[in-house]
Design a protein around this motif. Structure first.
Motif, PDB file in Angstrom:
ATOM      1  N   ASN A  44      -8.738  -4.049 -12.988  1.00  0.00           N
ATOM      2  CA  ASN A  44      -7.627  -4.346 -12.076  1.00  0.00           C
ATOM      3  C   ASN A  44      -6.281  -4.424 -12.789  1.00  0.00           C
ATOM      4  OD1 ASN A  44      -9.199  -4.607  -9.654  1.00  0.00           O
ATOM      5  ND2 ASN A  44      -9.957  -6.561 -10.458  1.00  0.00           N
TER       6      ASN A  44
ATOM      7  N   ASN B 115      -3.506  -1.874 -11.784  1.00  0.00           N
ATOM      8  CA  ASN B 115      -2.946  -2.147 -10.453  1.00  0.00           C
ATOM      9  C   ASN B 115      -1.924  -3.278 -10.514  1.00  0.00           C
ATOM     10  OD1 ASN B 115      -5.891  -1.280 -10.368  1.00  0.00           O
ATOM     11  ND2 ASN B 115      -5.289  -0.805  -8.281  1.00  0.00           N
ATOM     12  N   HIS B 116      -2.279  -4.355 -11.221  1.00  0.00           N
ATOM     13  CA  HIS B 116      -1.365  -5.496 -11.335  1.00  0.00           C
ATOM     14  C   HIS B 116      -0.097  -5.099 -12.097  1.00  0.00           C
ATOM     15  CE1 HIS B 116      -4.445  -7.804  -9.552  1.00  0.00           C
ATOM     16  NE2 HIS B 116      -5.172  -8.044 -10.640  1.00  0.00           N
TER      17      HIS B 116
ATOM     18  N   ARG C 255       2.135  -2.962  -9.852  1.00  0.00           N
ATOM     19  CA  ARG C 255       2.763  -3.770  -8.794  1.00  0.00           C
ATOM     20  C   ARG C 255       3.950  -4.548  -9.345  1.00  0.00           C
ATOM     21  NH1 ARG C 255       2.090  -8.831  -7.944  1.00  0.00           N
ATOM     22  NH2 ARG C 255       0.124  -8.908  -9.115  1.00  0.00           N
ATOM     23  N   ARG C 256       3.771  -5.194 -10.516  1.00  0.00           N
ATOM     24  CA  ARG C 256       4.880  -5.955 -11.113  1.00  0.00           C
ATOM     25  C   ARG C 256       6.013  -5.029 -11.535  1.00  0.00           C
ATOM     26  NH1 ARG C 256       0.437  -8.534 -13.670  1.00  0.00           N
ATOM     27  NH2 ARG C 256       0.856  -7.341 -15.584  1.00  0.00           N
TER      28      ARG C 256
ATOM     29  N   VAL D 168       6.869  -2.127 -10.180  1.00  0.00           N
ATOM     30  CA  VAL D 168       7.595  -1.672  -8.992  1.00  0.00           C
ATOM     31  C   VAL D 168       8.489  -2.782  -8.451  1.00  0.00           C
ATOM     32  CG1 VAL D 168       7.311  -0.954  -6.583  1.00  0.00           C
ATOM     33  CG2 VAL D 168       5.901   0.089  -8.377  1.00  0.00           C
ATOM     34  N   GLU D 169       8.032  -4.018  -8.535  1.00  0.00           N
ATOM     35  CA  GLU D 169       8.866  -5.143  -8.088  1.00  0.00           C
ATOM     36  C   GLU D 169      10.160  -5.209  -8.887  1.00  0.00           C
ATOM     37  OE1 GLU D 169       6.439  -8.592  -8.434  1.00  0.00           O
ATOM     38  OE2 GLU D 169       5.270  -8.171  -6.606  1.00  0.00           O
TER      39      GLU D 169
ATOM     40  N   GLN E 239       6.642   1.600  -2.461  1.00  0.00           N
ATOM     41  CA  GLN E 239       5.579   0.720  -2.938  1.00  0.00           C
ATOM     42  C   GLN E 239       4.355   1.571  -3.267  1.00  0.00           C
ATOM     43  OE1 GLN E 239       5.688  -2.366  -3.620  1.00  0.00           O
ATOM     44  NE2 GLN E 239       7.202  -3.434  -2.373  1.00  0.00           N
TER      45      GLN E 239
ATOM     46  N   ARG F 151       0.905   2.942  -5.192  1.00  0.00           N
ATOM     47  CA  ARG F 151      -0.330   2.418  -5.748  1.00  0.00           C
ATOM     48  C   ARG F 151      -0.754   3.295  -6.929  1.00  0.00           C
ATOM     49  NH1 ARG F 151      -4.016   3.411  -0.786  1.00  0.00           N
ATOM     50  NH2 ARG F 151      -3.075   5.438  -1.232  1.00  0.00           N
TER      51      ARG F 151
END
Length: 387
Positions: free
Chosen positions: A299, A302-303, A306-307, A309-310, A321, A323
């Motif tokens: 995982n 993925n994490h 995500r961070r 992209v933030e 957003q 994936r």
């Protein structure tokens, strides 16, 4: 007992106590020896005779399946077992889960009595609780079962051919791809992050189009620095609730992928850095490119994305957003946009055949074809080439 009458088709017609008319007659089996008695029913004597006549015509044309009492659910489980034998554990689980959604509504219906209306009602109920993408997968599994039933002559027609789902343009968007300018922004932020290994992983995904599990399963022995190629031979995915190495998704997924020069240089720098830390070339052969003794946590990518992209969206609010799997779509989209042949793109992605690639990226190919439609003036005023 109701009254009997002899029909023109050498059968008996009688009215049953419940008011229905029954027409009984015999048909000869395909072996030309045995005969089988058949009964058809109708609200009137005329309709019962008409149904009997239609049955005999269909039987003479070989369009009537031999009676089989199996329920759809029982036959579906047989087909699932045969079709998924030898496939990856995740694939078997996905097929079983998707088919189970259909069997909740169709499992007890006799295989030979399944109708388009039954299928339509099942899909409507599934779509109430699940996405259209999942609903489409459920329909694919049902069609797999019905195609085999048709091939084995257990049914004389496939009821799923009358059932349609919304077109791709009407469905929710299952995947997206980044534009070239967005890819540059993503990789710039990744290179500036505190995880160079994750930044390298993103480059592998977006440049080679590997699945996340394929990238995590890479070992240094798979990288040929001289030939500038990379072998995809295994994947690191969830096996139930635990991540483990396993076989690839399909036979076509086992492939040799060329590595662009810029990415090859980054991989070589990572490899040389490990040698400088004290690892030996022999010791690195079985080490994982992303994780050494064992792959990174499944995982973690993925994490990280995500961070990342933030952080990007703080300065670029319109950044999508995305994936991890969207990076694979991005790789394919960039190749197709550059005019790379779709068969080559299919091979790079490890698709079973080019039709899989076409079904996923047909909209991109349509856009490229549209760009080739030029006014006559542009064609005539374009650069001239001497013969």
């Amino acid at each position: 007992m109701g009254k009997r009458r002899t029909a023109n088709l050498q059968g008996n017609v009688r009215q049953r106590p419940n008011g229905l008319w029954e027409c009984r007659f015999y048909v000869t089996e395909p072996d030309g020896v045995h005969r089988r008695r058949v009964s058809v029913y109708g609200p009137t004597q005329k309709e019962a005779l008409q149904k009997a006549h239609e049955y005999q015509v269909q039987h003479s044309r070989g369009l009537v399946a031999r009676p089989d009492r199996r329920r759809f659910g029982d036959f579906a489980k047989e087909v699932l077992e045969r079709h998924t034998r030898g496939k990856a554990a995740n694939t078997r689980r996905n097929y079983a889960r998707e088919l189970a959604l259909a069997l909740e509504h169709l499992g007890d219906i006799p295989l030979q009595r399944l109708t388009p209306h039954d299928l339509r009602r099942m899909l409507d109920r599934v779509s109430e609780a699940y996405s259209l993408r999942t609903t489409a997968k459920v329909l694919e599994r049902v069609r797999l079962v019905l195609r085999e039933a048709l091939a084995l002559e257990l049914i004389h027609r496939d009821p799923s051919t009358a059932v349609r789902l919304p077109r791709a343009s009407e469905r929710e968007k299952a995947a997206q791809h980044l534009e070239p300018s967005q890819v540059r922004v993503l990789l710039e932020y990744a290179d500036a992050s505190q995880s160079p290994l994750m930044a390298l992983l993103l480059r592998v995904l977006v440049q080679l189009g590997l699945r996340k599990g394929e990238a995590l399963g890479l070992q240094w022995r798979d990288v040929d620095f001289v030939g500038a190629t990379l072998k995809v031979e295994r994947q690191y995915t969830l096996q139930g609730s635990k991540a483990a190495l396993g076989p690839l998704k399909t036979r076509a997924a086992r492939r040799l992928v060329p590595i662009p020069a810029d990415l090859l240089a980054r991989l070589k720098a990572r490899y040389d850095g490990l040698l400088a830390e004290g690892y030996t070339p022999r010791g690195l052969q079985g080490a994982f490119v992303f994780g050494l003794d064992r792959p990174l946590d499944i995982n973690a990518p993925n994490h990280y994305l995500r961070r990342l992209v933030e952080r990007i969206r703080l300065e670029h609010p319109d950044f999508p957003q995305v994936r991890i799997h969207d990076l694979r779509h991005t790789a394919a989209s960039l190749l197709l946009a550059r005019g790379v042949d779709v068969s080559l793109v299919s091979e790079r992605l490890g698709h079973g055949n080019v039709n899989v690639t076409l079904s996923i990226y047909r909209h991109l190919l349509s856009e490229e074809r549209q760009q080739g439609v030029l006014p006559l003036e542009d064609l005539l005023d374009g650069p001239r080439h001497r013969a």
